[in-house]
Design an enzyme around this catalytic site. Structure first.
Site, PDB file in Angstrom:
ATOM      1  N   SER A 185       0.828  -1.199   0.000  1.00  0.00           N
ATOM      2  CA  SER A 185       0.000   0.000   0.000  1.00  0.00           C
ATOM      3  C   SER A 185       0.871   1.262   0.000  1.00  0.00           C
ATOM      4  O   SER A 185       1.651   1.480  -0.922  1.00  0.00           O
ATOM      5  CB  SER A 185      -0.967  -0.051   1.192  1.00  0.00           C
ATOM      6  OG  SER A 185      -1.931   0.974   1.114  1.00  0.00           O
ATOM      7  N   ASP A 194      -9.659  -4.625  -4.729  1.00  0.00           N
ATOM      8  CA  ASP A 194      -9.108  -3.675  -3.747  1.00  0.00           C
ATOM      9  C   ASP A 194     -10.006  -2.439  -3.661  1.00  0.00           C
ATOM     10  O   ASP A 194     -10.195  -1.719  -4.639  1.00  0.00           O
ATOM     11  CB  ASP A 194      -7.692  -3.270  -4.170  1.00  0.00           C
ATOM     12  CG  ASP A 194      -6.909  -2.596  -3.049  1.00  0.00           C
ATOM     13  OD1 ASP A 194      -7.524  -1.889  -2.231  1.00  0.00           O
ATOM     14  OD2 ASP A 194      -5.680  -2.780  -2.998  1.00  0.00           O
ATOM     15  N   HIS A 198      -7.750  -5.441  -0.192  1.00  0.00           N
ATOM     16  CA  HIS A 198      -6.555  -4.709   0.247  1.00  0.00           C
ATOM     17  C   HIS A 198      -5.852  -5.476   1.369  1.00  0.00           C
ATOM     18  O   HIS A 198      -5.831  -5.062   2.526  1.00  0.00           O
ATOM     19  CB  HIS A 198      -6.959  -3.300   0.707  1.00  0.00           C
ATOM     20  CG  HIS A 198      -5.808  -2.340   0.735  1.00  0.00           C
ATOM     21  ND1 HIS A 198      -5.115  -1.959  -0.395  1.00  0.00           N
ATOM     22  CD2 HIS A 198      -5.216  -1.683   1.769  1.00  0.00           C
ATOM     23  CE1 HIS A 198      -4.163  -1.105  -0.056  1.00  0.00           C
ATOM     24  NE2 HIS A 198      -4.203  -0.931   1.235  1.00  0.00           N
TER      25      HIS A 198
END
Length: 254
Positions: free
Chosen positions: A125, A196, A229
């Site tokens: 991320s 995601d 995610h």
């Protein structure tokens, strides 16, 4: 170890206090060292626990913890973040000062590794965004503030991330034969989940396309159906196999 990095630019100097660094030492012959950067609000220990379980005995993992700072995307709430972010896409303004400070902190962690050990940076991320920013610093030979980038990278991995400063990268690359040569030879693995809902898949795909278009030819982009995610064993297996092949690791096969 001094965990503060001073960043100077535009006449002011900010000092960033980085959190605790967690290290997973190689169980076998030390052939590579990778600094791995966590996501927004996380800490280094979350990833070091995962790396202790991976079949990569020749890699030393260094998992630092980002500074705690107010983050605009959370309305100014304090949390660990590698740089300031108004959104998680690369569309907002780039916090060059924060990016440079984090990239310099990572380079500092790698600077004392043995000369015969290959060096890499990876992340998840916002950590992936910082790893990709470090890749562009390595390629250009300098940070955003113009200071010399001191580390020779052999591999970069980004999971569920995006590319900061993508709008200015092409102009910076143009006219530098050395930067084009470095870009073409740097192996990069990008992985992103189609499901995601934090860093949209299109932002990961767009980042891969942006890197490829300016000369990062040794780039692999992997998409995962149904992945949100977070990471899954299928993805970490891919990372293990890719690192083993790209870094020429011995005795690390799954």
């Amino acid at each position: 170890m001094n965990n503060s990095t001073r960043s100077s630019g535009s006449g002011t100097t900010r000092t960033f206090e980085f959190g605790r660094t967690h290290v997973v030492r190689p169980r076998g012959n030390h052939q590579a060292t990778i600094v791995w950067l966590h996501g927004l609000g996380d800490k280094g220990s979350s990833w070091s626990q995962l790396f202790e379980t991976l079949p990569l005995p020749n890699i030393k993992w260094i998992c630092p913890t980002a500074p705690t700072r107010p983050v605009a995307i959370f309305g100014g709430y304090l949390c660990t973040a590698w740089f300031e972010a108004g959104d998680l896409s690369g569309d907002g303004p780039d916090d060059l000062e924060g990016l440079d400070a984090s990239a310099a902190h990572v380079a500092n962690l790698l600077s004392t590794e043995p000369a015969n050990v290959k060096l890499g940076i990876g992340g998840f991320s916002m950590g992936a965004a910082t790893a990709l920013y470090s890749a562009t610093c390595h390629t250009l030979g300098k940070y955003g503030n113009g200071n010399l980038y001191p580390i020779n990278l052999s591999a970069v991995v980004g999971l569920s991330g995006w590319l900061p400063c993508s709008r200015t990268l092409r102009n910076q690359m143009e006219g530098s034969i050395e930067a084009v040569r470095r870009a073409a030879s740097l192996p990069i693995l990008l992985c992103h989940g189609l499901g995601d809902d934090v860093v949209a898949y299109k932002n990961g795909e767009r980042s891969a396309q942006a890197l490829n278009s300016v000369g990062f030819r040794n780039l692999t982009f992997r998409a995962y159906n149904g992945l949100g995610h977070y990471t899954i064993p299928e993805e970490t297996d891919e990372v293990c196999n890719w690192l083993t092949a790209r870094l020429g690791l011995q005795g690390s096969q799954l």
